[in-house]
Design a protein around this motif. Sequence first.
Motif, mmCIF file in Angstrom:
data_model
loop_
_atom_site.group_PDB
_atom_site.id
_atom_site.type_symbol
_atom_site.label_atom_id
_atom_site.label_comp_id
_atom_site.label_asym_id
_atom_site.label_seq_id
_atom_site.Cartn_x
_atom_site.Cartn_y
_atom_site.Cartn_z
ATOM 1 N N ASP A 127 -102.446 -122.346 -69.071
ATOM 2 C CA ASP A 127 -103.608 -123.152 -68.680
ATOM 3 C C ASP A 127 -104.256 -123.702 -69.948
ATOM 4 N N THR A 128 -104.229 -125.027 -70.092
ATOM 5 C CA THR A 128 -104.801 -125.676 -71.271
ATOM 6 C C THR A 128 -105.987 -126.520 -70.842
ATOM 7 N N PRO A 129 -107.203 -126.189 -71.295
ATOM 8 C CA PRO A 129 -108.378 -126.944 -70.865
ATOM 9 C C PRO A 129 -108.434 -128.322 -71.494
ATOM 10 N N ALA A 130 -109.204 -129.192 -70.869
ATOM 11 C CA ALA A 130 -109.456 -130.506 -71.458
ATOM 12 C C ALA A 130 -110.221 -130.338 -72.764
ATOM 13 N N GLY A 131 -110.055 -131.300 -73.663
ATOM 14 C CA GLY A 131 -110.749 -131.252 -74.934
ATOM 15 C C GLY A 131 -112.256 -131.298 -74.762
ATOM 16 N N GLU A 132 -112.967 -130.579 -75.616
ATOM 17 C CA GLU A 132 -114.431 -130.517 -75.501
ATOM 18 C C GLU A 132 -115.104 -131.813 -75.927
ATOM 19 N N SER A 133 -114.439 -132.599 -76.758
ATOM 20 C CA SER A 133 -115.092 -133.789 -77.308
ATOM 21 C C SER A 133 -114.807 -135.054 -76.503
ATOM 22 N N VAL A 134 -114.139 -134.900 -75.357
ATOM 23 C CA VAL A 134 -113.802 -136.063 -74.526
ATOM 24 C C VAL A 134 -114.293 -135.826 -73.109
ATOM 25 N N PRO A 135 -114.567 -136.898 -72.349
ATOM 26 C CA PRO A 135 -114.972 -136.715 -70.958
ATOM 27 C C PRO A 135 -113.859 -136.052 -70.144
ATOM 28 N N PHE A 136 -114.261 -135.157 -69.250
ATOM 29 C CA PHE A 136 -113.284 -134.498 -68.387
ATOM 30 C C PHE A 136 -112.771 -135.498 -67.354
ATOM 31 N N ARG A 137 -111.415 -135.579 -67.235
ATOM 32 C CA ARG A 137 -110.823 -136.572 -66.349
ATOM 33 C C ARG A 137 -110.127 -135.979 -65.129
ATOM 34 N N GLY A 138 -109.758 -134.707 -65.171
ATOM 35 C CA GLY A 138 -109.090 -134.135 -64.012
ATOM 36 C C GLY A 138 -108.161 -132.995 -64.393
ATOM 37 N N VAL A 139 -107.426 -132.518 -63.373
ATOM 38 C CA VAL A 139 -106.529 -131.373 -63.514
ATOM 39 C C VAL A 139 -105.128 -131.787 -63.085
ATOM 40 N N ALA A 140 -104.129 -131.311 -63.807
ATOM 41 C CA ALA A 140 -102.741 -131.595 -63.463
ATOM 42 C C ALA A 140 -101.960 -130.286 -63.377
ATOM 43 N N LEU A 141 -101.116 -130.189 -62.358
ATOM 44 C CA LEU A 141 -100.228 -129.054 -62.156
ATOM 45 C C LEU A 141 -98.815 -129.493 -62.510
ATOM 46 N N LEU A 142 -98.140 -128.747 -63.393
ATOM 47 C CA LEU A 142 -96.858 -129.154 -63.965
ATOM 48 C C LEU A 142 -95.768 -128.170 -63.547
ATOM 49 N N LEU A 143 -94.697 -128.692 -62.910
ATOM 50 C CA LEU A 143 -93.612 -127.856 -62.391
ATOM 51 C C LEU A 143 -92.325 -128.102 -63.177
ATOM 52 N N PRO A 144 -91.698 -127.054 -63.711
ATOM 53 C CA PRO A 144 -90.480 -127.228 -64.505
ATOM 54 C C PRO A 144 -89.234 -127.378 -63.646
ATOM 55 N N GLY A 145 -88.123 -127.670 -64.312
ATOM 56 C CA GLY A 145 -86.861 -127.896 -63.638
ATOM 57 C C GLY A 145 -85.970 -126.663 -63.591
ATOM 58 N N PHE A 146 -84.751 -126.878 -63.188
ATOM 59 C CA PHE A 146 -83.732 -125.834 -63.022
ATOM 60 C C PHE A 146 -83.450 -125.176 -64.371
#
Length: 295
Positions: free
Chosen positions: A25-44
Motif C-alpha cells: 500500500d503506497t499512499p499518495a504524495g503529501e505535497s500533491v492533491p489527492f486524486r484517488g485510489v488504484a488497485l493493481l492485480l499481477p499476472g501469471f
Amino acid sequence: MSFPLPRTARAVTLHTQRGDFAAVDTPAGESVPFRGVALLLPGFTGSKEDFHFLQGPLAARGYRTIAVDGRGQYESDGPEADESPYAQGELAKDVLAQAQLAGGPVHLLGHSMGGQVARAAVLLDHTPFRSLTLMSSGPAEISDSQKERVGLLHAALAAGMTMAQVWEVIVAMGPPEDVGGPAKGFGTPELMRERWTSHKPAQLLVTGRQLCAEPDRVAELAALGLPLHVLSGSSDDTWPVPLLDEMAARLSARRTVVEGAEHSPNQDQPLATAEALADFWDAQDTQDTQDTQEG
C-alpha cells in the motif's frame, strides 16, 4: 529475504470477507492533491512486487496504489492441491472484496492474467470501480506459442515435481514471466526463485488452463459503459499488439502503446507507463466534473 519496498510504501495484509491477501500500500504524495485510489492485480506467476516501479511515480501524481497478491500467489495463502478456489469467478469475487477495503470507487488495473481476472470482476459488479485498465491483457486466450509453454509447465507439475524442481525447468525455458518463465524484476536470483516457488501449484494449474481457454468477452465489457484503457508495450508475444489495438477499438477504450516496452511495461518503462495511467485516471475526474455540470 524481502523485496525492497517503494519509498513510503507499507507491506500490509488486507483482511477481507474472502480471506487475507498480502499487499503493498503506497499512499499518495503529501505535497500533491489527492486524486484517488488504484488497485493493481499481477499476472501469471507474478506478484504485487511487479508494480513497485510504478507506485512511486503514481504517488507523485496524487494516487494511492494497492498492489495485491492474488489467492495462492507468492505471499497470499491458498490451498496447495484444491483447485476450486482458483476458478476465475472465485478470483473475481476476491477482487470485489479487496476493492471494498480500498475505499471506492477505485481505479482497477490488471496485468496480463490479472487483466482477465479484473475483467471478470467488473462483469460481476462494476459499481465499485471508476475505471478499468487492461495492461498487456488480450481479448481471449493467449497465443499458440505461449500455450505450448504453459503446457510444459503443467506437464512438469503433473509429473509430481516439486516447485523447486519445476523452477529449474522453467529457468531453462526463459522469459516472459506471464507464461511461466522467470519474472523480470529487480530482486536477487534468490528472491526471484523464492517468489516463484511460493506460488501454489493448484493456482498455477487452474489459471494456466484459463489463459489457454479464455473466451472473448469484449462485447460484454463494452456494454458496461465503464471507462476503459488498453495499455501495452510496443511488442508482445502473448497477445500481439495488433490484436490489442483491435480490442481497444471494439471497447471504445483509450489506447496507449509504451515504446521500448514488451509484455511488462510496468517494469520495462515504468515512468512512461505511470504517466499514461495517471493521465487516464485524471481524465475521469475531468469527465465526472463535466457530467455534473451538464446534469
